[in-house]
Every structure is written in structure tokens, then in C-alpha cells.
Design a protein around this motif. Structure first.
Motif, PDB file in Angstrom:
ATOM      1  N   THR A   1       0.822  -1.169   0.162  1.00 12.05           N
ATOM      2  CA  THR A   1      -0.109   0.090   0.056  1.00 12.05           C
ATOM      3  C   THR A   1       1.081   1.348   0.080  1.00 12.05           C
ATOM      4  O   THR A   1       1.868   1.435   0.780  1.00 12.05           O
ATOM      5  CB  THR A   1      -0.912   0.064   1.276  1.00 12.05           C
TER       6      THR A   1
ATOM      7  N   ASP B   1       0.495   4.755   0.670  1.00  8.84           N
ATOM      8  CA  ASP B   1      -0.129   6.047   1.725  1.00  8.84           C
ATOM      9  C   ASP B   1       0.671   6.757   2.466  1.00  8.84           C
ATOM     10  O   ASP B   1       1.961   6.570   2.394  1.00  8.84           O
ATOM     11  CB  ASP B   1      -1.186   5.029   2.386  1.00  8.84           C
ATOM     12  N   ALA B   2      -0.013   7.504   3.446  1.00  4.48           N
ATOM     13  CA  ALA B   2       1.134   8.283   4.256  1.00  4.48           C
ATOM     14  C   ALA B   2       1.784   7.569   5.063  1.00  4.48           C
ATOM     15  O   ALA B   2       2.928   8.110   5.402  1.00  4.48           O
ATOM     16  CB  ALA B   2      -0.151   9.136   5.055  1.00  4.48           C
ATOM     17  N   LEU B   3       1.594   6.254   5.417  1.00  2.00           N
ATOM     18  CA  LEU B   3       2.577   5.626   6.180  1.00  2.00           C
ATOM     19  C   LEU B   3       3.577   5.014   5.525  1.00  2.00           C
ATOM     20  O   LEU B   3       4.688   5.162   6.147  1.00  2.00           O
ATOM     21  CB  LEU B   3       1.823   3.981   6.593  1.00  2.00           C
TER      22      LEU B   3
ATOM     23  N   ASP C   1      -1.512  -2.488  -4.322  1.00  2.00           N
ATOM     24  CA  ASP C   1      -2.893  -2.710  -4.272  1.00  2.00           C
ATOM     25  C   ASP C   1      -3.569  -1.499  -4.080  1.00  2.00           C
ATOM     26  O   ASP C   1      -4.992  -1.442  -4.250  1.00  2.00           O
ATOM     27  CB  ASP C   1      -3.245  -3.765  -3.381  1.00  2.00           C
ATOM     28  N   PHE C   2      -2.987  -0.601  -3.557  1.00  2.00           N
ATOM     29  CA  PHE C   2      -3.620   0.867  -3.136  1.00  2.00           C
ATOM     30  C   PHE C   2      -2.875   2.066  -2.962  1.00  2.00           C
ATOM     31  O   PHE C   2      -1.539   1.849  -2.717  1.00  2.00           O
ATOM     32  CB  PHE C   2      -4.451   0.670  -1.686  1.00  2.00           C
ATOM     33  N   ILE C   3      -3.159   3.110  -3.552  1.00  2.00           N
ATOM     34  CA  ILE C   3      -2.397   4.290  -3.522  1.00  2.00           C
ATOM     35  C   ILE C   3      -3.514   5.420  -3.373  1.00  2.00           C
ATOM     36  O   ILE C   3      -4.351   5.399  -3.851  1.00  2.00           O
ATOM     37  CB  ILE C   3      -1.738   4.684  -4.927  1.00  2.00           C
ATOM     38  N   ASP C   4      -2.947   6.477  -2.411  1.00  2.00           N
ATOM     39  CA  ASP C   4      -3.889   7.535  -2.097  1.00  2.00           C
ATOM     40  C   ASP C   4      -3.051   8.819  -2.577  1.00  2.00           C
ATOM     41  O   ASP C   4      -2.000   8.618  -3.218  1.00  2.00           O
ATOM     42  CB  ASP C   4      -4.338   7.410  -0.713  1.00  2.00           C
ATOM     43  N   SER C   5      -3.676  10.044  -2.204  1.00  2.00           N
ATOM     44  CA  SER C   5      -2.861  11.123  -2.312  1.00  2.00           C
ATOM     45  C   SER C   5      -1.233  11.294  -1.787  1.00  2.00           C
ATOM     46  O   SER C   5      -0.357  11.961  -2.425  1.00  2.00           O
ATOM     47  CB  SER C   5      -3.614  12.561  -1.931  1.00  2.00           C
ATOM     48  N   SER C   6      -1.140  10.829  -0.546  1.00  2.00           N
ATOM     49  CA  SER C   6       0.309  10.612  -0.066  1.00  2.00           C
ATOM     50  C   SER C   6       1.095   9.971  -1.016  1.00  2.00           C
ATOM     51  O   SER C   6       2.373  10.466  -1.261  1.00  2.00           O
ATOM     52  CB  SER C   6       0.081  10.253   1.269  1.00  2.00           C
TER      53      SER C   6
ATOM     54  N   LEU D   1       0.628   9.239  -4.161  1.00  3.54           N
ATOM     55  CA  LEU D   1       0.828  10.167  -5.392  1.00  3.54           C
ATOM     56  C   LEU D   1       1.931  11.241  -5.013  1.00  3.54           C
ATOM     57  O   LEU D   1       2.799  11.471  -6.339  1.00  3.54           O
ATOM     58  CB  LEU D   1      -0.537  10.493  -5.605  1.00  3.54           C
ATOM     59  N   GLY D   2       1.583  11.957  -4.156  1.00  2.00           N
ATOM     60  CA  GLY D   2       2.642  13.130  -4.000  1.00  2.00           C
ATOM     61  C   GLY D   2       4.006  12.557  -3.789  1.00  2.00           C
ATOM     62  O   GLY D   2       4.861  13.551  -4.323  1.00  2.00           O
TER      63      GLY D   2
ATOM     64  N   VAL E   1       4.989  12.130  -7.337  1.00  2.00           N
ATOM     65  CA  VAL E   1       5.436  13.395  -8.176  1.00  2.00           C
ATOM     66  C   VAL E   1       6.706  14.280  -7.519  1.00  2.00           C
ATOM     67  O   VAL E   1       7.135  14.707  -8.449  1.00  2.00           O
ATOM     68  CB  VAL E   1       4.084  14.548  -7.940  1.00  2.00           C
ATOM     69  N   GLY E   2       6.710  14.227  -6.226  1.00  2.00           N
ATOM     70  CA  GLY E   2       7.942  14.884  -5.735  1.00  2.00           C
ATOM     71  C   GLY E   2       9.160  14.103  -6.177  1.00  2.00           C
ATOM     72  O   GLY E   2      10.213  14.916  -6.383  1.00  2.00           O
TER      73      GLY E   2
ATOM     74  N   VAL F   1      -6.647   6.704  -9.573  1.00  2.00           N
ATOM     75  CA  VAL F   1      -6.004   7.914  -9.059  1.00  2.00           C
ATOM     76  C   VAL F   1      -5.135   8.722  -9.916  1.00  2.00           C
ATOM     77  O   VAL F   1      -5.175  10.248  -9.802  1.00  2.00           O
ATOM     78  CB  VAL F   1      -5.189   7.509  -7.715  1.00  2.00           C
TER      79      VAL F   1
END
Lengths: 116, 139
Positions: A19, A21-23, A49-54, A56-57, A60-61, A85
Motif C-alpha cells: 500500500t 499511503d501516508a504511512l 494494491d492501493f495508492i492515495d494522495s500521499s 501520489l505526492g 510526483v515529488g 487515482v
């Protein structure tokens, strides 16, 4: 998240699993291969299996650090949820996206060879 | 018949994934009662994403406290829609933010954009010193 690093010639291949995410995003932000401004990197997302805005960020960074250089980040093998996403945020415009990792490596090698 | 599920979790980053997994399970259960597996999977992913974004925001903006505050996740299943509300005691905030300019390679600011894209309705209210962001999707 599990990060596996290999290379094919001068191209780094980073396979992510789990995953994003932010973690887990800080692991990606600190990965030497991903953030190396002089390295062209193919990131294999087949086992993400999962990506969120963190997540993605973080991608992109990392790409921003390579912007205007003769290298970049190529993303491969996204599942439908991950691709969604990128689509809804328009981030797909920023990355080269391939369905096949070896095709992406070949493309990256050609880009490097032509100095693009 | 309306049904409510309420879960209080510690407002720590490590509990975000648990919150999103609960959201995906509840959404798949509710949608699965009336639709096929593909529809239920897409519906569940929308709630997984929305809760991941909102719960992460709650944890990120909790500030310095002696103990992590609790974040409450409330699901309301109505005949025509499922709503999830994320409730915290952080400082008030606004959901009227501009979408990030993708051409400038922003690392942050995608959360509310994603929530708005995957949900049909998003509202925010401040009630008894609590932030309540509610996100609904038609069944």
C-alpha cells in the motif's frame, strides 16, 4: 511496503509491493534510487494494491527532482484502482506510463541514449 | 431501513489503513446486497480512497497533544446512498480549496480533489467543537 531494487544497465528498476499511503510514502521519498536526480527509474507498480494522495505526492515529488534532466520516472503495470487515482488527479500527464516493465526499460534506455 | 456503524480509532497514522479497510468492507457489504461484484469493488474502492484521505487529514492536523485524539468514523447506510463521516476535535478547516496545479508538480493538495471525484456529495460542518466531514455516494 516492500521495495525491491534491481538494475538493467544504467536503468534502475524499483518494484513496489503493498500500500502506498501516508504511512509508507516516506520510504519512497527516502529511496536513494528513486530520488537520485541523475538516475532514470522504472517503477513497477504491479503489486501495489492501493495508492492515495500521499503516495501520489511522493511519486510526483520524486519526478520533480528529475524535471528538465536527461532522466525521469516511468511507471508500469498499474492496476485499475491505481490508474484511476492518476486519471482523476491528471497526474497521468506527468509520467510516462507503460503496461509492460521490460518495454519501459527499453524505452528508458533509448531515451538515455538519445540524451532526451 | 437506515443502518449505522460507528468506529472510534486512535488518531495515529498507523490506524489509517485499518479505517480504510473497514470503509472498503462496509461499502462492499452494502453495495453487494444489490449489485454485482464489479460494481461493489468500485464502490468499495471509492470509500477506501475517501476515508484514507479524510482520516490522514485528521491525523496530520491533530497538532501536539499529550495523547493522540480519537477519530470517529460513522457509516450511515440509507436506502439510496451510503455516507461516511469522519469526526475529529482538531481546529476548524475549510473544504473549499482549489485543486492543485498539476503542471507545477505539487506534492500535496490532492486529498480533497480525490474525495470530490470519487464521492457524489461532500459536506463539512462544525458541531460541538468537532469537525465533521461527510462523504456520500449513491447506491
Amino acid at each position: 511496503m516492500i521495495i525491491t531494487e534491481t538494475s538493467n544497465g544504467s536503468i534502475a528498476i524499483v518494484a513496489l509491493e503493498g500500500t502506498l499511503d501516508a504511512l509508507s510514502a516516506p520510504e519512497l521519498r527516502n529511496n536513494r534510487m528513486v530520488i537520485d536526480p541523475d538516475k532514470m527509474v522504472v517503477i513497477d507498480l504491479e503489486k501495489v494494491d492501493f495508492i492515495d494522495s500521499s503516495g501520489l505526492g511522493a511519486l510526483v515529488g520524486a519526478l520533480r527532482q528529475k524535471h528538465h534532466k536527461t532522466c525521469g520516472i516511468i511507471l508500469t503495470c498499474m492496476n485499475g484502482h491505481v490508474r484511476k487515482v492518476f486519471e482523476i488527479t491528471n497526474a497521468q500527464k506527468l509520467f510516462h506510463i507503460f503496461d509492460d516493465t521490460m518495454a519501459a526499460v527499453e524505452y528508458a534506455a533509448n531515451q538515455q541514449g538519445t540524451g532526451k | 431501513m437506515n443502518r449505522t456503524i460507528s468506529v472510534a480509532l486512535p488518531g495515529e497514522r498507523m490506524f489509517t489503513r485499518l479505517a480504510t479497510q473497514i470503509a472498503a468492507s462496509v461499502a462492499a457489504l452494502v453495495k453487494g446486497e444489490r449489485e454485482n461484484c464489479t460494481a461493489a469493488d468500485e464502490f468499495a474502492h471509492a470509500f477506501e480512497l475517501a476515508v484514507s484521505e479524510a482520516f490522514t487529514n485528521s491525523v496530520t492536523h491533530a497538532g501536539q497533544r499529550s495523547a493522540p485524539p480519537s477519530v470517529t468514523v460513522i457509516f450511515l447506510a440509507e436506502p439510496k446512498q451510503l455516507t461516511v463521516s469522519i469526526c475529529d476535535t482538531n481546529a476548524p478547516f475549510s473544504i473549499d480549496t482549489k485543486a492543485p496545479d498539476i503542471e507545477s508538480y505539487p506534492e500535496n493538495g490532492y486529498g480533497l480533489l480525490i474525495i470530490r471525484k470519487v464521492m457524489d456529495k461532500v459536506t463539512y460542518r462544525r458541531e460541538s467543537d468537532m469537525n465533521i466531514i461527510s462523504m456520500s455516494k449513491m447506491l
